[in-house]
Design an enzyme around this catalytic site. Structure first.
Site, short mmCIF file in Angstrom:
data_model
loop_
_atom_site.label_atom_id
_atom_site.label_comp_id
_atom_site.label_asym_id
_atom_site.label_seq_id
_atom_site.Cartn_x
_atom_site.Cartn_y
_atom_site.Cartn_z
N HIS A 1 0.83 -1.21 0.00
CA HIS A 1 0.00 0.00 0.00
C HIS A 1 0.86 1.27 0.00
O HIS A 1 0.45 2.31 0.52
CB HIS A 1 -0.95 0.03 1.20
CG HIS A 1 -1.88 -1.14 1.27
ND1 HIS A 1 -3.06 -1.22 0.57
CD2 HIS A 1 -1.77 -2.32 1.95
CE1 HIS A 1 -3.66 -2.37 0.83
NE2 HIS A 1 -2.89 -3.06 1.65
N SER B 1 18.82 15.93 -18.11
CA SER B 1 17.93 17.08 -18.29
C SER B 1 18.66 18.13 -19.11
O SER B 1 19.88 18.30 -18.99
CB SER B 1 17.53 17.66 -16.93
OG SER B 1 16.93 18.92 -17.08
#
Length: 451
Positions: free
Chosen positions: A157, A280
């Site tokens: 979870h 990037s």
């Protein structure tokens, strides 16, 4: 490669993200056309074996049935004029075969040739996929053995759950891929069959020895024989694409695992980076998991094609190209997508950067809270399981609400102090002491996969 491509799979700028050269070489236009030519040559050769056409004619057709022997410009022009996918190629082969051309495509129908050609290409594609899966399984097995005892936090979870090992995670992944490999092997005898139904599935055009001819064509192509014509039942190809969708889903899951574990705040596993790789265009510090992202994109695109493939099974009458034409796009595209995804995933895991120290540090991030089960189960004996669960859960909440160490609150509780000594509590809160049978599960998984 066409410098002005209308298909993202062949774009000069994104070709390094989708597909790979090996699979493109199987499913490019020339190879697809060559597969159809191979079917025409096998048909003529089988007819010659049965004395239906002259042997010399079959030999001439086989010699002419090469892409390089055809005028592809004329084929392309004829395709636009005839609005037919195969007739232009049949005409070109007929011209190239000279006098033997009168025997080209004798008794066959377009879908026989095209579907059998797609089966031939699918066989080559499956060979590549199976090899890629074998390699990925071998890599994951090596990592599983290397990190058999490398403790890390299991997460459920999205939260830390209990200690596990990275080796067990990899053993679980390779087991899933093993099952995909078995599924693909089981698919082969169903998929790898000739299509020879003739114009309406009755095989009438093939003459009185149609069954013999079918077996002879199949033998020449290394394929099997289907019990019934499958013009209107493309479930074989659809099953293949569905299985590729399953493989893609597993590939995406593995890519997302690396993506998630490589987050700055987690930092346990990282995609390898080349020296000249740019993360990037503006942030020099970025080391983006671009290969994993490409796998995620390709896998999602492939899985989205599976419902469309299933729609081709909802056909009318004895042939329905209104739905069948979709397979012309789906078969090559799905194979190209999975080939590229698996290649990139192999590249990632072959040089995967694993940080055991960071894994160990993250095990301590909750201050021992991920060992609450171990403490609760120890208390279940003297207190009962339900009371022990409520007690430990209350202490966990107090720890979180007050910002106090879990171990401190455990020691301060009189019920716990009466049931568990300080030394035993320390052992219960040691993550390395509560990885269960993780190592043995790794051994069992790898042993079973060798059988």
């Amino acid at each position: 490669m066409n410098p002005i491509s209308s298909c993202f799979l062949d774009s000069l700028t994104v070709t390094s993200f989708f597909g790979n050269a090996e699979m493109r070489a199987v499913f490019n236009d020339r190879q697809l056309m060559q597969a159809w030519l191979d079917v025409e040559a096998a048909l003529a050769g089988a007819q010659a074996d049965l004395g239906i056409v002259p042997t010399a004619a079959a030999q001439a057709i086989a010699a002419a049935a090469r892409v390089e022997s055809l005028d592809l410009a004329t084929v392309a022009s004829d395709a636009a004029d005839t609005v037919h996918p195969l007739v232009p190629m049949v005409r070109a082969l007929t011209r190239a075969a000279g006098d033997a051309g009168r025997y080209v495509h004798l008794g066959a129908t377009t879908q026989d040739v095209m579907d059998t050609g797609f089966v031939l290409r699918a066989r080559a594609g499956l060979d590549i996929v199976s090899g890629q899966l074998d390699e990925l399984i071998r890599i994951l097995r090596r990592i599983a053995l290397r990190h058999r005892d490398t403790a890390m936090a299991a997460r459920t979870h999205g939260q830390q759950a209990l200690p596990t090992t990275f080796g067990l995670r990899c053993a679980v992944w390779q087991s899933e891929l093993q099952r995909h490999r078995e599924r693909l092997a089981q698919l082969r005898p169903r998929l790898l069959v000739v299509s020879m139904g003739g114009a309406a599935g009755t095989m009438a055009g093939y003459g009185p020895r149609a069954f013999e001819l079918e077996r002879a064509v199949a033998s020449r192509l290394g394929l099997g024989v289907a019990s019934t014509p499958w013009h209107a039942t493309p479930d074989r190809l659809v099953e293949c694409l569905t299985l590729l969708g399953l493989v893609a889903a597993s590939a995406e899951k593995l890519a997302r695992e690396v993506y998630f574990l490589g987050r700055t705040e987690i930092g346990e596993v990282h995609e390898p980076q080349r020296d000249n790789q740019v993360g990037s265009s503006t942030m020099p510090h970025k080391r983006n998991p671009i290969r994993c992202e490409a796998v995620i994109a390709a896998a999602g695109t492939l899985r989205a094609q599976v419902p469309l493939a299933m729609q081709t099974m909802v056909s009318q009458d004895d042939r329905d190209m209104g739905v069948g034409m979709a397979l012309w796009k789906l078969v090559p595209e799905c194979f190209i997508l999975i080939g590229g995804a698996l290649q990139r995933l192999n590249e990632v895991f072959a040089a995967l950067r694993v940080d055991p120290a960071r894994m160990r540090a993250n095990l301590s991030a909750t201050g021992g809270l991920l060992l609450s089960e171990a403490v609760m189960l120890r208390l279940a004996g003297p207190l009962g399981r339900e009371p022990a669960h409520h007690l430990v859960m209350r202490i966990v909440r107090d720890s979180l609400d007050q910002g106090r160490p879990f171990a401190e609150l455990l020691r301060a509780d009189p019920q716990i102090a009466a049931a568990v000594s300080g030394a035993e509590l320390d052992r219960l809160l040691d993550p390395l002491g509560y990885i269960g049978h993780a190592a043995a599960l790794v051994d069992r998984a790898l042993l079973e996969s060798e059988a």
